[in-house]
Design a protein around this motif. Structure first.
Motif, PDB file in Angstrom:
ATOM      1  N   VAL A  96      27.094 -32.582 -44.840  1.00 18.78           N
ATOM      2  CA  VAL A  96      26.931 -33.935 -45.379  1.00 18.78           C
ATOM      3  C   VAL A  96      26.897 -34.905 -44.203  1.00 18.78           C
ATOM      4  CG1 VAL A  96      27.932 -35.663 -46.887  1.00 18.78           C
ATOM      5  CG2 VAL A  96      28.254 -33.250 -47.402  1.00 18.78           C
ATOM      6  N   HIS A  97      25.917 -35.609 -44.030  1.00 20.94           N
ATOM      7  CA  HIS A  97      24.545 -35.631 -44.492  1.00 20.94           C
ATOM      8  C   HIS A  97      23.671 -34.723 -43.639  1.00 20.94           C
ATOM      9  CE1 HIS A  97      24.442 -38.879 -47.524  1.00 20.94           C
ATOM     10  NE2 HIS A  97      25.494 -39.310 -46.874  1.00 20.94           N
ATOM     11  N   GLU A  98      23.993 -34.668 -42.359  1.00 21.88           N
ATOM     12  CA  GLU A  98      23.222 -33.824 -41.448  1.00 21.88           C
ATOM     13  C   GLU A  98      24.139 -33.300 -40.352  1.00 21.88           C
ATOM     14  OE1 GLU A  98      20.088 -36.444 -40.228  1.00 21.88           O
ATOM     15  OE2 GLU A  98      21.451 -37.911 -39.392  1.00 21.88           O
ATOM     16  N   LEU A  99      23.640 -32.358 -39.568  1.00 21.30           N
ATOM     17  CA  LEU A  99      24.454 -31.689 -38.550  1.00 21.30           C
ATOM     18  C   LEU A  99      25.174 -32.664 -37.619  1.00 21.30           C
ATOM     19  CD1 LEU A  99      25.116 -28.794 -37.588  1.00 21.30           C
ATOM     20  CD2 LEU A  99      23.248 -29.039 -35.962  1.00 21.30           C
ATOM     21  N   GLU A 100      24.537 -33.769 -37.311  1.00 23.20           N
ATOM     22  CA  GLU A 100      25.156 -34.750 -36.416  1.00 23.20           C
ATOM     23  C   GLU A 100      26.441 -35.335 -36.995  1.00 23.20           C
ATOM     24  OE1 GLU A 100      21.288 -33.993 -34.752  1.00 23.20           O
ATOM     25  OE2 GLU A 100      21.896 -34.417 -36.804  1.00 23.20           O
ATOM     26  N   SER A 101      26.643 -35.226 -38.301  1.00 27.36           N
ATOM     27  CA  SER A 101      27.917 -35.655 -38.905  1.00 27.36           C
ATOM     28  C   SER A 101      29.067 -34.858 -38.305  1.00 27.36           C
ATOM     29  CB  SER A 101      27.895 -35.452 -40.421  1.00 27.36           C
ATOM     30  OG  SER A 101      26.870 -36.192 -41.022  1.00 27.36           O
ATOM     31  N   TRP A 102      28.829 -33.575 -38.045  1.00 24.81           N
ATOM     32  CA  TRP A 102      29.869 -32.726 -37.454  1.00 24.81           C
ATOM     33  C   TRP A 102      30.184 -33.179 -36.027  1.00 24.81           C
ATOM     34  CZ3 TRP A 102      28.529 -26.994 -39.058  1.00 24.81           C
ATOM     35  CH2 TRP A 102      28.624 -26.892 -40.453  1.00 24.81           C
ATOM     36  N   SER A 125      37.826 -45.888 -35.565  1.00 26.16           N
ATOM     37  CA  SER A 125      37.174 -47.064 -36.151  1.00 26.16           C
ATOM     38  C   SER A 125      36.718 -46.696 -37.564  1.00 26.16           C
ATOM     39  CB  SER A 125      35.984 -47.506 -35.295  1.00 26.16           C
ATOM     40  OG  SER A 125      34.933 -46.570 -35.398  1.00 26.16           O
ATOM     41  N   LYS A 126      36.590 -47.694 -38.388  1.00 28.48           N
ATOM     42  CA  LYS A 126      36.227 -47.460 -39.790  1.00 28.48           C
ATOM     43  C   LYS A 126      34.940 -46.643 -39.910  1.00 28.48           C
ATOM     44  CE  LYS A 126      35.485 -49.830 -44.143  1.00 28.48           C
ATOM     45  NZ  LYS A 126      35.339 -51.099 -44.828  1.00 28.48           N
ATOM     46  N   LYS A 127      33.981 -46.937 -39.078  1.00 28.24           N
ATOM     47  CA  LYS A 127      32.678 -46.276 -39.145  1.00 28.24           C
ATOM     48  C   LYS A 127      32.779 -44.766 -38.908  1.00 28.24           C
ATOM     49  CE  LYS A 127      28.627 -47.897 -37.495  1.00 28.24           C
ATOM     50  NZ  LYS A 127      27.630 -48.338 -36.516  1.00 28.24           N
ATOM     51  N   PHE A 128      33.595 -44.335 -37.961  1.00 28.67           N
ATOM     52  CA  PHE A 128      33.614 -42.925 -37.554  1.00 28.67           C
ATOM     53  C   PHE A 128      34.791 -42.126 -38.110  1.00 28.67           C
ATOM     54  CE2 PHE A 128      31.154 -45.036 -34.161  1.00 28.67           C
ATOM     55  CZ  PHE A 128      29.934 -44.438 -34.449  1.00 28.67           C
ATOM     56  N   ASP A 132      31.037 -38.124 -42.543  1.00 31.39           N
ATOM     57  CA  ASP A 132      30.203 -37.610 -43.628  1.00 31.39           C
ATOM     58  C   ASP A 132      29.678 -38.727 -44.521  1.00 31.39           C
ATOM     59  OD1 ASP A 132      30.551 -35.002 -42.765  1.00 31.39           O
ATOM     60  OD2 ASP A 132      32.270 -34.654 -44.062  1.00 31.39           O
ATOM     61  N   ALA A 133      30.280 -39.900 -44.452  1.00 32.55           N
ATOM     62  CA  ALA A 133      29.828 -41.034 -45.258  1.00 32.55           C
ATOM     63  C   ALA A 133      28.610 -41.720 -44.640  1.00 32.55           C
ATOM     64  CB  ALA A 133      30.959 -42.045 -45.430  1.00 32.55           C
ATOM     65  N   LEU A 134      28.317 -41.398 -43.388  1.00 37.62           N
ATOM     66  CA  LEU A 134      27.177 -42.009 -42.711  1.00 37.62           C
ATOM     67  C   LEU A 134      25.892 -41.286 -43.096  1.00 37.62           C
ATOM     68  CD1 LEU A 134      28.777 -42.397 -39.174  1.00 37.62           C
ATOM     69  CD2 LEU A 134      28.317 -44.237 -40.811  1.00 37.62           C
ATOM     70  N   ALA A 135      24.986 -41.983 -43.738  1.00 39.29           N
ATOM     71  CA  ALA A 135      23.726 -41.365 -44.176  1.00 39.29           C
ATOM     72  C   ALA A 135      22.764 -41.172 -43.012  1.00 39.29           C
ATOM     73  CB  ALA A 135      23.078 -42.214 -45.257  1.00 39.29           C
ATOM     74  N   ASN A 136      23.045 -41.806 -41.878  1.00 40.70           N
ATOM     75  CA  ASN A 136      22.151 -41.759 -40.728  1.00 40.70           C
ATOM     76  C   ASN A 136      22.885 -41.289 -39.472  1.00 40.70           C
ATOM     77  OD1 ASN A 136      23.793 -43.990 -40.557  1.00 40.70           O
ATOM     78  ND2 ASN A 136      22.209 -45.338 -39.773  1.00 40.70           N
ATOM     79  N   GLN A 138      22.398 -38.995 -37.244  1.00 41.88           N
ATOM     80  CA  GLN A 138      21.617 -38.797 -36.025  1.00 41.88           C
ATOM     81  C   GLN A 138      21.323 -40.135 -35.346  1.00 41.88           C
ATOM     82  OE1 GLN A 138      18.222 -36.210 -36.392  1.00 41.88           O
ATOM     83  NE2 GLN A 138      17.451 -36.731 -34.388  1.00 41.88           N
ATOM     84  N   GLU A 139      20.998 -41.145 -36.137  1.00 38.93           N
ATOM     85  CA  GLU A 139      20.736 -42.475 -35.572  1.00 38.93           C
ATOM     86  C   GLU A 139      22.003 -43.063 -34.949  1.00 38.93           C
ATOM     87  OE1 GLU A 139      17.708 -43.797 -35.099  1.00 38.93           O
ATOM     88  OE2 GLU A 139      17.063 -41.866 -35.924  1.00 38.93           O
ATOM     89  N   GLU A 140      23.134 -42.852 -35.599  1.00 35.72           N
ATOM     90  CA  GLU A 140      24.404 -43.341 -35.044  1.00 35.72           C
ATOM     91  C   GLU A 140      24.721 -42.653 -33.718  1.00 35.72           C
ATOM     92  OE1 GLU A 140      26.196 -45.883 -35.932  1.00 35.72           O
ATOM     93  OE2 GLU A 140      25.053 -46.276 -37.761  1.00 35.72           O
ATOM     94  N   LEU A 141      24.431 -41.371 -33.644  1.00 35.29           N
ATOM     95  CA  LEU A 141      24.672 -40.630 -32.403  1.00 35.29           C
ATOM     96  C   LEU A 141      23.751 -41.139 -31.293  1.00 35.29           C
ATOM     97  CD1 LEU A 141      26.527 -38.474 -31.328  1.00 35.29           C
ATOM     98  CD2 LEU A 141      24.928 -36.757 -32.111  1.00 35.29           C
ATOM     99  N   LYS A 142      22.527 -41.476 -31.648  1.00 36.05           N
ATOM    100  CA  LYS A 142      21.583 -42.026 -30.665  1.00 36.05           C
ATOM    101  C   LYS A 142      22.054 -43.380 -30.133  1.00 36.05           C
ATOM    102  CE  LYS A 142      17.387 -39.683 -32.132  1.00 36.05           C
ATOM    103  NZ  LYS A 142      16.040 -39.819 -32.703  1.00 36.05           N
ATOM    104  N   LYS A 143      22.769 -44.136 -30.963  1.00 42.42           N
ATOM    105  CA  LYS A 143      23.311 -45.425 -30.499  1.00 42.42           C
ATOM    106  C   LYS A 143      24.436 -45.197 -29.485  1.00 42.42           C
ATOM    107  CE  LYS A 143      22.393 -47.837 -34.843  1.00 42.42           C
ATOM    108  NZ  LYS A 143      23.038 -48.409 -36.042  1.00 42.42           N
ATOM    109  N   LEU A 144      25.185 -44.119 -29.660  1.00 36.16           N
ATOM    110  CA  LEU A 144      26.304 -43.823 -28.772  1.00 36.16           C
ATOM    111  C   LEU A 144      25.867 -43.133 -27.481  1.00 36.16           C
ATOM    112  CD1 LEU A 144      28.836 -42.442 -31.414  1.00 36.16           C
ATOM    113  CD2 LEU A 144      28.874 -44.699 -30.332  1.00 36.16           C
ATOM    114  N   VAL A 145      24.835 -42.295 -27.592  1.00 35.07           N
ATOM    115  CA  VAL A 145      24.371 -41.503 -26.446  1.00 35.07           C
ATOM    116  C   VAL A 145      22.894 -41.821 -26.227  1.00 35.07           C
ATOM    117  CG1 VAL A 145      23.998 -39.184 -25.546  1.00 35.07           C
ATOM    118  CG2 VAL A 145      26.009 -39.658 -26.969  1.00 35.07           C
ATOM    119  N   LYS A 146      22.600 -42.501 -25.139  1.00 32.39           N
ATOM    120  CA  LYS A 146      21.206 -42.841 -24.849  1.00 32.39           C
ATOM    121  C   LYS A 146      20.400 -41.565 -24.686  1.00 32.39           C
ATOM    122  CE  LYS A 146      22.082 -47.243 -22.868  1.00 32.39           C
ATOM    123  NZ  LYS A 146      22.718 -47.954 -21.849  1.00 32.39           N
ATOM    124  N   ASN A 147      19.202 -41.584 -25.218  1.00 33.30           N
ATOM    125  CA  ASN A 147      18.276 -40.446 -25.112  1.00 33.30           C
ATOM    126  C   ASN A 147      18.812 -39.170 -25.759  1.00 33.30           C
ATOM    127  OD1 ASN A 147      16.442 -42.042 -23.604  1.00 33.30           O
ATOM    128  ND2 ASN A 147      17.651 -41.648 -21.760  1.00 33.30           N
TER     129      ASN A 147
END
Length: 188
Positions: A96-102, A125-128, A132-136, A138-147
């Motif tokens: 839930v929702h995708e592998l990047e949630s793990w 933080s509330k967000k992390f 599993d509640a984050l529908a995006n 992979q996008e959140e991980l991209k915000k934390l880790v450039k490229n």
């Protein structure tokens, strides 16, 4: 020797499990990870592989992302595929929702992988807190880790993942489900 055959939606899940499973499985259990090219490929493959597999003492685990689907309906559909393929005992787990949630469930591992030690401080933080509640994810991980890239990211992060401290409920459910499944296999 017991063999677990993991049928996976994508190659990055194989990379993760290749690092994780040796830390989780007992020495008398081997594993084989079979990645697919997406959910449709996985779902087409399940009946074929489950019906034709003839290696003795093999047991199956299906792991698929939830994406935007209904988790309960998705799991029921996959379980029905396994039942129809004469393998009703197959363990089905939904990410839930995708592998990047793990990965977002263990920001200390992400920080260690990418030399970003301050990331672990964001876990509360509330967000992390509940990745599993984050529908995006992979996008959140991209915000934390450039490229950030899926395959390379899985390769870097997986060795650092904590089995106990990961806050992803679906990650913890996969681990506990696997332990329960192994106990059932022993008594079969």
């Amino acid at each position: 020797m017991t063999q677990l055959v993991f049928m996976l939606e994508e190659p990055s899940a194989k990379i993760l499990l290749d690092h994780l499973l040796p830390r989780v499985l007992p020495p008398n259990v081997s594993f084989l990870c079979i990645p697919h090219e997406g959910k449709q490929d996985l779902e087409k493959s399940i009946p074929i592989k489950l019906k034709s597999w003839n290696v003795p003492d093999s047991w199956f685990v299906v792991i698929r992302d939830k994406d935007q689907g209904d988790c309960v309906q998705l799991k029921q559909r996959l379980k029905q595929l396994c039942i129809d393929s004469h393998r009703p005992e197959t363990l089905v787990r939904i990410v839930v929702h995708e592998l990047e949630s793990w990965f977002l469930g263990d920001l200390a591992a992400v920080g260690a992988a990418f030399d970003l030690p301050k990331l672990s401080g964001k876990q509360q933080s509330k967000k992390f807190r509940n990745p599993d509640a984050l529908a995006n994810a992979q996008e959140e991980l991209k915000k934390l880790v450039k490229n950030y890239q899926k395959m390379a990211g899985a390769r870097k992060i997986s060795p650092h993942l904590s089995l106990e401290a990961n806050t992803s409920l679906s990650f913890q459910n996969m681990l506990s489900g696997l332990q329960t499944y192994l106990a059932q296999i022993e008594t079969a």
